[in-house]
Scaffold this motif. Sequence first.
Motif, mmCIF file in Angstrom:
data_model
loop_
_atom_site.group_PDB
_atom_site.id
_atom_site.type_symbol
_atom_site.label_atom_id
_atom_site.label_comp_id
_atom_site.label_asym_id
_atom_site.label_seq_id
_atom_site.Cartn_x
_atom_site.Cartn_y
_atom_site.Cartn_z
ATOM 1 N N LYS A 138 -25.058 -8.521 46.982
ATOM 2 C CA LYS A 138 -26.508 -8.396 47.002
ATOM 3 C C LYS A 138 -27.161 -9.327 45.987
ATOM 4 O O LYS A 138 -28.285 -9.806 46.203
ATOM 5 N N HIS A 216 -26.780 0.177 43.916
ATOM 6 C CA HIS A 216 -27.977 -0.652 43.788
ATOM 7 C C HIS A 216 -29.239 0.209 43.817
ATOM 8 O O HIS A 216 -29.254 1.311 44.381
ATOM 9 N N LEU A 429 -32.983 -6.079 41.419
ATOM 10 C CA LEU A 429 -31.969 -6.791 40.646
ATOM 11 C C LEU A 429 -32.560 -7.277 39.325
ATOM 12 O O LEU A 429 -33.774 -7.346 39.160
#
Length: 462
Positions: A138, A216, A429
């Motif tokens: 990712k 995530h 992120l």
Amino acid sequence: MDFLIVLLSLCLLMFVAYRGFSVILFAPIAAMLAVLLTQPDAVPSMFTGIFMEKLAGFVRLYFPVFLLGAVFGKVIEISGFSKTIVRAVIGVVGAQRAMLSIVLVCAILTYGGVSLFVVVFAVYPFAAEMFRSSDIPKRLIPGTVALGAFSFTMDALPGTPQIQNIIPSTFFGTTTWAAPVLGVLGSVFIFVLGMAYLEFRRRTAKAQGEGYGTGHVNEPEPLSEENLPNPWVAILPLIVVGVMNKVLTSAIPIVFGTTQKVQLVGHEPLITQIGPVTAIWAVMGALILGILTVLAFAWKAVAAKFAEGTKAAVAGSLLASMNTASEYGFGGVIASLPGFLVIAGMLQAIPNPLVKIGVTVSALAGITGSASGGLSIALAAMSGQFKEAAAAANIPLEVVHRVAAMASGGMDTLPHNGAVITLLFVTGLSHRQSYGDIFAITVLKTLAVLFVILVYYTTGIV
């Protein structure tokens, strides 16, 4: 000492932007701090006479482009056209080519006039699904989106309606289609090397046994199998924007001539020089026609969400334009200080005019963390010098336009860049996880400027 004052002011603005504070608030503070340390009694006059005049001038010229671009992006989104385009590209390229698919989708949307920020929100759910199904890390999504949305379609491809390609036209009297061959070659350079880099990163991760990953945050909901518009209908508004931008760019000077004089009853005549506003008028007209095309084909879907959607679009366009306008005002103040003369003198030492333009624009874009802001600052302060140097070297202003535009989109993507921060936030992120790939794309983008300059000097093509 004067140089250190300017440097301190620039570092302050860069620091507060990186920390997430509003540039609208801190650009005037940083500018007036520099004036206070240089000539304290000039602070009030510099604020009202230079900062606010530059800010207002930028908004007067470019706010309609920001506004129409935001509204166009919003109606593309709520009509379902953006989802259709994403699915269609994935269907053509193949889900197994996840990176290439996402790059192409981002490129199509940005070149079609959709705002960079809108593209991030529209594409991320599809990127996450494709990377997960292909077991690609990712952390590579931000670099992939950056290549498609923040690079060649932002300022290199001729005719792109993004603001970075419009700003030079008002200083050099060019159009958004300036130096088409150089722009296309530069775009191919960025695309090929960028895709090679991303594929290298994917293969390296696979060899190390790294997949999509777990744990995530900001993971999107699974995509629904809703009924979407026909792909040819969905892409039509983007085609309309591109084609009509070109048509209007050619037609406006023919219709209005070089100067338009409008006699107003009871007032002085309104005189407009057509050259500097041709690109702005053309993009505005093209975006209006694009919006009308969406409404014609998706009236029911858009009408249900138009009120709330356009409120969000207007708010976003105000924030984006005021951020850049504040940086423009900041640049106007800094350019009037003695310390800037030192910087200008250092840049003047660069003998090659095109390299000088590229270095100047890229440096200021990097310092401010904004392609449009750095470009505006550089051209407001030094466009006269750039034109003189180009004339002396017999370099067409179209080449100057393309080099300046492309240079603005290179080092602007430093960690404090607003688009970078937004991209990382949306994808869930961190800078530590994904900024390295974004920076690598930035380096390739900067190298493309040198590549275009080399091609011009070697072949003379424009």
